[in-house]
Write an enzyme that holds these catalytic residues in place. Structure first.
Site, PDB file in Angstrom:
ATOM      1  N   CYS A   1     102.792  58.826 101.881  1.00  0.00           N
ATOM      2  CA  CYS A   1     103.879  58.135 101.617  1.00  0.00           C
ATOM      3  C   CYS A   1     104.428  56.863 103.043  1.00  0.00           C
ATOM      4  O   CYS A   1     104.748  58.126 103.763  1.00  0.00           O
ATOM      5  CB  CYS A   1     104.692  59.925 101.683  1.00  0.00           C
ATOM      6  SG  CYS A   1     104.110  60.623 100.220  1.00  0.00           S
TER       7      CYS A   1
ATOM      8  N   LYS B   1      98.503  71.680  97.045  1.00  0.00           N
ATOM      9  CA  LYS B   1      98.286  70.229  97.996  1.00  0.00           C
ATOM     10  C   LYS B   1      98.135  70.173  99.073  1.00  0.00           C
ATOM     11  O   LYS B   1      96.973  69.907  99.524  1.00  0.00           O
ATOM     12  CB  LYS B   1      99.026  68.890  97.508  1.00  0.00           C
ATOM     13  CG  LYS B   1      98.215  67.555  98.188  1.00  0.00           C
ATOM     14  CD  LYS B   1      99.735  66.978  97.914  1.00  0.00           C
ATOM     15  CE  LYS B   1     100.859  66.372  98.358  1.00  0.00           C
ATOM     16  NZ  LYS B   1     100.661  65.964  99.611  1.00  0.00           N
ATOM     17  N   ASN B   2      98.922  70.171  99.849  1.00  0.00           N
ATOM     18  CA  ASN B   2      99.019  70.437 101.392  1.00  0.00           C
ATOM     19  C   ASN B   2      97.772  71.480 102.043  1.00  0.00           C
ATOM     20  O   ASN B   2      97.560  71.782 103.688  1.00  0.00           O
ATOM     21  CB  ASN B   2     100.118  70.161 102.385  1.00  0.00           C
ATOM     22  CG  ASN B   2     100.735  69.093 101.583  1.00  0.00           C
ATOM     23  OD1 ASN B   2     100.622  67.570 101.075  1.00  0.00           O
ATOM     24  ND2 ASN B   2     102.507  68.648 101.744  1.00  0.00           N
TER      25      ASN B   2
ATOM     26  N   ARG C   1     104.341  57.573 111.064  1.00  0.00           N
ATOM     27  CA  ARG C   1     103.511  58.151 111.036  1.00  0.00           C
ATOM     28  C   ARG C   1     102.123  58.333 112.051  1.00  0.00           C
ATOM     29  O   ARG C   1     101.289  57.471 111.383  1.00  0.00           O
ATOM     30  CB  ARG C   1     103.030  58.355 109.143  1.00  0.00           C
ATOM     31  CG  ARG C   1     104.014  58.681 108.709  1.00  0.00           C
ATOM     32  CD  ARG C   1     104.087  58.894 107.123  1.00  0.00           C
ATOM     33  NE  ARG C   1     103.301  60.490 107.288  1.00  0.00           N
ATOM     34  CZ  ARG C   1     102.699  61.329 105.660  1.00  0.00           C
ATOM     35  NH1 ARG C   1     102.936  60.685 104.277  1.00  0.00           N
ATOM     36  NH2 ARG C   1     102.545  62.251 106.307  1.00  0.00           N
TER      37      ARG C   1
ATOM     38  N   ASP D   1     109.922  68.319 102.773  1.00  0.00           N
ATOM     39  CA  ASP D   1     109.271  67.883 101.286  1.00  0.00           C
ATOM     40  C   ASP D   1     110.200  68.735 100.590  1.00  0.00           C
ATOM     41  O   ASP D   1     110.043  68.038  99.765  1.00  0.00           O
ATOM     42  CB  ASP D   1     107.617  68.514 101.547  1.00  0.00           C
ATOM     43  CG  ASP D   1     106.477  68.033 102.010  1.00  0.00           C
ATOM     44  OD1 ASP D   1     105.702  68.497 102.355  1.00  0.00           O
ATOM     45  OD2 ASP D   1     107.151  66.399 102.727  1.00  0.00           O
TER      46      ASP D   1
ATOM     47  N   ARG E   1      99.826  62.351  92.082  1.00  0.00           N
ATOM     48  CA  ARG E   1      98.993  62.775  93.739  1.00  0.00           C
ATOM     49  C   ARG E   1      99.240  63.752  93.730  1.00  0.00           C
ATOM     50  O   ARG E   1      99.001  64.331  94.869  1.00  0.00           O
ATOM     51  CB  ARG E   1     100.096  61.216  95.177  1.00  0.00           C
ATOM     52  CG  ARG E   1      99.306  60.202  95.139  1.00  0.00           C
ATOM     53  CD  ARG E   1      99.889  59.400  96.307  1.00  0.00           C
ATOM     54  NE  ARG E   1      99.121  60.308  97.143  1.00  0.00           N
ATOM     55  CZ  ARG E   1      99.854  60.190  98.905  1.00  0.00           C
ATOM     56  NH1 ARG E   1     101.384  59.625  98.917  1.00  0.00           N
ATOM     57  NH2 ARG E   1      98.865  60.773  99.536  1.00  0.00           N
TER      58      ARG E   1
ATOM     59  N   ILE F   1     112.650  65.295 110.598  1.00  0.00           N
ATOM     60  CA  ILE F   1     111.040  65.467 110.778  1.00  0.00           C
ATOM     61  C   ILE F   1     110.463  63.859 110.364  1.00  0.00           C
ATOM     62  O   ILE F   1     110.172  63.152 111.265  1.00  0.00           O
ATOM     63  CB  ILE F   1     110.364  65.936 109.547  1.00  0.00           C
ATOM     64  CG1 ILE F   1     110.397  67.537 109.489  1.00  0.00           C
ATOM     65  CG2 ILE F   1     108.924  66.101 109.378  1.00  0.00           C
ATOM     66  CD1 ILE F   1     110.715  68.354 110.901  1.00  0.00           C
TER      67      ILE F   1
END
Ligand code: EPZ
Length: 422
Positions: A115, A22-23, A120, A306, A398, A328
């Site tokens: 998320c 996905k990323n 962010r 993650d 997602r 993070i």
């Protein structure tokens, strides 16, 4: 509203094939805006976020097809105005900023969503664009960016918790069509950034230092269309490895990249998990005597943020005290109270979660909050006695392609159901 019903207690057994990352695919799809020519992207996972990016590209005027794992994009005639409601749905949409600035010299992009794991900010993205000569202002939830011609420059892109993955991706994409040389210090080294740069280089971009903290880009006049196959999703692979270990199962994880997972494999070894690398496969064997571990999340190639929630679910099953420190994101423990509903005993002290592992879990209704927290709840539900109902599983959809079907194929008793209510 869809939910997952999980009847815990079965060991996962068999093979699972990992989907495209996905990323990696989100910035790569954004990069197709850099050329008028047709681009073909293969091994694309069927995810909510990918479908959102398809809609964003179409809203910009690109012709986009997504069929049987392949996306084709022809961004011949595009405008620079991103659809507010689409863009605010996910963090990855911020990646259209750099390509629009590079291609059109202007962009109007809403501040992204994603998320809820912290504030962010996008200050580093904007710092990078300003360093390339763009003028930036934000108003009414939009970023307005413009530049007669982007000019390469040297910049430091590190933030308070290290490099920015999508910020690095965004600036590299803008720099590919800037005049002259760009040097990015404190660039992200994640495999997903490397995959994006492989795609950009196949389009004719001149990039060096990829995978290192210093990336150099020589701007070119034009980029051409290209075909690219997306790397496997290392986070999905880690999630299935941990689910196999947590259920004391025996699973072979196929089509993954163990070389992208060294920190995770190392930590699982330390925890006593019998995990072996075999080419593009990882095998988790039964019979591990699990041991508590301490872990701190770091930028790549350290332990990935993650995978923090999923490891916590494993440590809940592991007798002893484990300390999991999140460095993070400042608010990435939403899974802790929900794991508590299943019987977990976890205390939070600042950036650390102290897990008193070994308690037996019993199924209950729980709420998914973000993508990886939801994965942690799935893992815990697989281990709990009785039935766990995970609500709001759109969070899961997602970022995990058909996770319920993949788990069922491994023997997990997982059903997707429609329920009334929030
Ligand atoms: C990417 O998000 C991933 N998302 C995230 O995965 C992942 O957790 C994160 O990288 C870190 O690895 C996608 O690729 C779509 P960052 P990104 O910029 O790029 C701060 C998942 O579960 N920061 O590397 O948005 C930021 O607040 C998702 O798949 C600034 O301060 O993350 C954070 O503390 C969740 N200013 C740190 O840097 C900025 O301008 C790292 O964030 C940008 C970031």
């Amino acid at each position: 509203m869809e939910s997952l019903l999980i009847d815990g207690g079965t060991r996962l057994k068999g093979d699972v094939r990992i989907s495209g990352a996905k990323n990696a695919v989100l910035p790569i799809m954004a990069a197709t805006l850099l050329t008028r020519e047709k681009c073909t992207i293969k091994n694309v996972p069927e995810l909510r976020d990918v479908n959102t990016m398809v809609r964003i590209l179409r809203s910009l005027g690109a012709e986009v097809e997504f069929k049987r794992g392949t996306v084709t994009v022809k961004a011949d005639k595009i405008n620079g105005i991103g659809d507010y409601d689409l863009i605010r749905q996910m963090r990855g949409s911020i990646c259209i900023l750099g390509p629009l600035l590079g291609r059109l010299g202007k962009a109007k992009v809403s501040v992204p969503g994603g998320c809820v794991i912290g504030v962010r900010p996008i200050d580093l993205h904007l710092k990078g664009m300003r360093a390339l000569g763009a003028s930036i202002r934000t108003s009414q939830g939009y970023v307005h960016a413009s530049a007669t011609k982007l000019k390469g420059s040297e910049m430091f892109l590190g933030g308070r918790s290290g490099p920015t993955v999508l910020g690095t991706a965004n600036v590299i994409m803008a720099a590919t069509l800037s005049e002259g040389k760009t040097i990015i210090d404190s660039a992200a080294c994640e495999p997903e950034v490397i995959d994006l740069c492989d795609f950009l280089k196949s389009m004719g971009a001149e990039i060096s230092g990829v995978g290192s903290p210093t990336i150099r880009v020589n701007g070119v006049k034009k980029l051409k269309g290209a075909t690219h196959t997306v790397i496997p999703d290392r986070i999905e692979a880690a999630t299935f490895a941990i689910a196999a270990a947590a259920t004391n199962g025996e699973v072979t994880i196929k089509n993954c990249r163990p070389d992208h997972l060294q920190a995770v494999i190392d930590k699982l070894w330390e925890a006593g998990v019998k995990i072996e690398k075999n080419g593009r496969n990882l095998t988790v064997k039964r019979g591990a005597r699990l041991k508590p571990v301490d872990v701190t999340t770091q930028p790549y190639s350290g332990f990935p943020t993650d995978v923090q929630a999923q490891l916590m679910a494993l440590m809940v099953r592991t007798p002893g005290i484990s300390i999991i420190t999140e460095r993070i994101f400042e608010a990435r423990f939403a899974h802790v109270p929900e794991l508590g509903r299943l019987g977990a005993d976890i205390a939070i002290e600042g950036p650390s979660a102290i897990v008193k592992g070994g308690s037996s879990l019993s199924g209950a209704p729980v709420m998914a909050s973000d993508l990886r927290a939801s994965a942690a709840l799935v893992i815990a539900g697989l281990c709990a006695s009785g039935t766990t109902q995970i609500n709001r599983i759109y969070h899961l959809d997602r970022g995990y392609e058909k996770i319920d079907q993949k788990l069922e194929k491994l023997g997990g008793k997982v059903r997707r159901v429609n329920v009334q209510g929030p």
